[in-house]
Design a protein around this motif. Structure first.
Motif, PDB file in Angstrom:
ATOM      1  N   UNK A 177       0.522  -0.935  -0.297  1.00 19.02           N
ATOM      2  CA  UNK A 177      -0.299  -0.110  -0.183  1.00 19.02           C
ATOM      3  C   UNK A 177       0.760   1.440   0.125  1.00 19.02           C
ATOM      4  N   UNK A 178       0.449   2.330  -0.815  1.00 19.69           N
ATOM      5  CA  UNK A 178       1.065   3.312  -0.972  1.00 19.69           C
ATOM      6  C   UNK A 178       0.982   4.034  -0.168  1.00 19.69           C
ATOM      7  N   UNK A 179       1.859   4.803   0.498  1.00 19.36           N
ATOM      8  CA  UNK A 179       2.305   6.363   1.643  1.00 19.36           C
ATOM      9  C   UNK A 179       1.846   7.579   1.306  1.00 19.36           C
ATOM     10  N   UNK A 180       2.095   7.552  -0.133  1.00 21.44           N
ATOM     11  CA  UNK A 180       1.355   9.043  -0.834  1.00 21.44           C
ATOM     12  C   UNK A 180       0.704   9.093  -2.023  1.00 21.44           C
ATOM     13  N   UNK A 181       0.001   7.761  -2.848  1.00 18.52           N
ATOM     14  CA  UNK A 181      -0.836   7.139  -3.482  1.00 18.52           C
ATOM     15  C   UNK A 181      -1.806   7.073  -3.095  1.00 18.52           C
ATOM     16  N   UNK A 182      -3.423   6.738  -4.199  1.00 17.60           N
ATOM     17  CA  UNK A 182      -4.214   5.375  -3.941  1.00 17.60           C
ATOM     18  C   UNK A 182      -4.183   4.165  -4.496  1.00 17.60           C
ATOM     19  N   UNK A 183      -2.359   3.973  -4.659  1.00 24.80           N
ATOM     20  CA  UNK A 183      -1.914   2.917  -5.054  1.00 24.80           C
ATOM     21  C   UNK A 183      -2.288   1.786  -3.721  1.00 24.80           C
ATOM     22  N   UNK A 184      -2.363   0.706  -4.329  1.00 25.84           N
ATOM     23  CA  UNK A 184      -2.602  -0.948  -3.480  1.00 25.84           C
ATOM     24  C   UNK A 184      -3.380  -1.866  -4.458  1.00 25.84           C
ATOM     25  N   UNK A 185      -2.393  -2.742  -3.844  1.00 28.52           N
ATOM     26  CA  UNK A 185      -1.938  -3.937  -4.323  1.00 28.52           C
ATOM     27  C   UNK A 185      -2.949  -5.352  -3.191  1.00 28.52           C
ATOM     28  N   UNK A 186      -3.810  -5.974  -2.722  1.00 25.98           N
ATOM     29  CA  UNK A 186      -3.937  -7.392  -1.595  1.00 25.98           C
ATOM     30  C   UNK A 186      -4.714  -8.298  -2.316  1.00 25.98           C
ATOM     31  N   UNK A 187      -3.489  -9.071  -2.608  1.00 28.84           N
ATOM     32  CA  UNK A 187      -3.999 -10.380  -2.902  1.00 28.84           C
ATOM     33  C   UNK A 187      -3.406 -11.917  -2.279  1.00 28.84           C
ATOM     34  N   UNK A 188      -3.486 -12.635  -2.199  1.00 34.49           N
ATOM     35  CA  UNK A 188      -3.349 -14.395  -2.043  1.00 34.49           C
ATOM     36  C   UNK A 188      -3.735 -15.118  -3.184  1.00 34.49           C
ATOM     37  N   UNK A 189      -2.287 -15.726  -2.907  1.00 33.18           N
ATOM     38  CA  UNK A 189      -2.721 -17.187  -4.083  1.00 33.18           C
ATOM     39  C   UNK A 189      -2.364 -18.498  -4.159  1.00 33.18           C
TER      40      UNK A 189
END
Length: 313
Positions: A177-189
């Motif tokens: 998760x980004x501290x500066x932007x809205x970027x986030x990737x959360x996954x389980x594979x």
């Protein structure tokens, strides 16, 4: 001229890549990079331009790096992120998949001569209109270590959370998760659902000979750079069924890509590269030249991997 890297050559190349990476060296560079980040961008670029031309670095992507391919649904929006002279190129991660214009998201842990940590990168796959080189264009990233890109110069960690790991249950777990932007990737594979399958060689071999920056990361004076690696490391990977991958949150490229990935690849082994410390164009244009470069490095001849000012723009 023979093709294919001998096992002894590969082991020598791997040792060379690894021995160029020092925890102490990375630690000392971390502080220097954070200081450089405070300088004006023009001065940062001047410092980079004066860096040693033959200063190549080891770059090791650790096991279980995971890539998700998404079909592009808004090509006009995606094209706006490409540097001048590129067009979107249909591609697929695996050899038996139907090529389509796509964005690829990569999550991995890396240790390199200049940084050490976790990264998520968003790529557009494009073809250079003049050279025909397939290119991985890095359009966005988040990282928990120091960074350098032509558009923004040096920066410190950009994340509030950076988890790229595995569990005893046979899962890849990503929570970045980004501290500066809205970027986030959360996954389980689920790794148990995966099967080793042949990769598309133009994407994974040819494409890694030309890597460039787009979107907020590009700068008009930068050039595409290349990686040196044993192409056999790009022969096969685990194909994870999309139903075995639970993406709880992904905001990277959400304005132009499909909601769900059409393909997921995971490399269950480390990949070893040499490249230049800062983006410099590479003279390597095909698999034969790539193998020759690996052999030369393994034999201690150490050819220069890049040259400033050259390239495909």
């Amino acid at each position: 001229m023979r093709s294919g890297i001998e096992p002894s050559e590969l082991r020598s190349f791997i040792a060379l890549a690894e021995e160029r990476i020092s925890p102490k060296g990375v630690a000392s560079l971390h502080g220097r990079a954070e200081m450089l980040a405070k300088l004006p961008l023009g001065l940062q670029r001047r410092i980079v331009s004066l860096a040693r031309q033959d200063d190549d670095m080891g770059f090791v992507v650790e096991p279980y790096c995971t890539f998700l391919a998404y079909e592009i649904r808004d090509e006009a929006a995606a094209r706006r992120l490409l540097p001048t002279g590129y067009r979107l190129a249909p591609t697929a991660m695996f050899a038996d998949e139907t090529p389509r214009p796509c964005a690829i998201l990569g999550a991995f842990n890396v240790h390199a001569s200049v940084f050490w940590g976790a990264r998520v990168e968003l790529y557009l796959i494009a073809e250079h209109e003049s050279t025909g080189m397939l290119t991985w264009v890095i359009c966005d990233y988040e990282s928990n270590t120091i960074n350098y890109d032509p558009g923004q110069g040096f920066s410190a960690s950009t994340t509030s959370r950076a988890v790229v790991t595995t569990s005893h249950a046979g899962e890849v777990i990503v929570d970045v998760r980004s501290r500066r932007r809205t970027n986030a990737l959360v996954l389980t594979a689920s790794l148990e659902a995966g099967e080793m399958r042949a990769l598309d060689q133009r994407l994974w071999v040819d494409g890694n000979l030309s890597v460039d920056y787009g979107g907020r990361l590009e700068h008009a004076d930068s050039v595409p750079f290349g990686l040196v690696f044993d192409p056999a490391e790009m022969t096969r990977a685990l194909r994870l069924p999309v139903e075995a991958v639970v993406v709880d949150r992904n905001t990277f490229g959400a304005d132009f890509r499909a909601e769900r990935p059409f393909s997921v690849a995971c490399f269950p082994y480390a990949q070893h590269f040499l490249t230049t410390s800062y983006p410099r164009s590479s003279p390597i244009r095909d698999r034969q030249a790539l193998e020759d470069a690996v052999r030369a490095q393994a034999a201690g001849r150490r050819p220069v991997l890049g040259r400033a000012g050259a390239g495909g723009r």
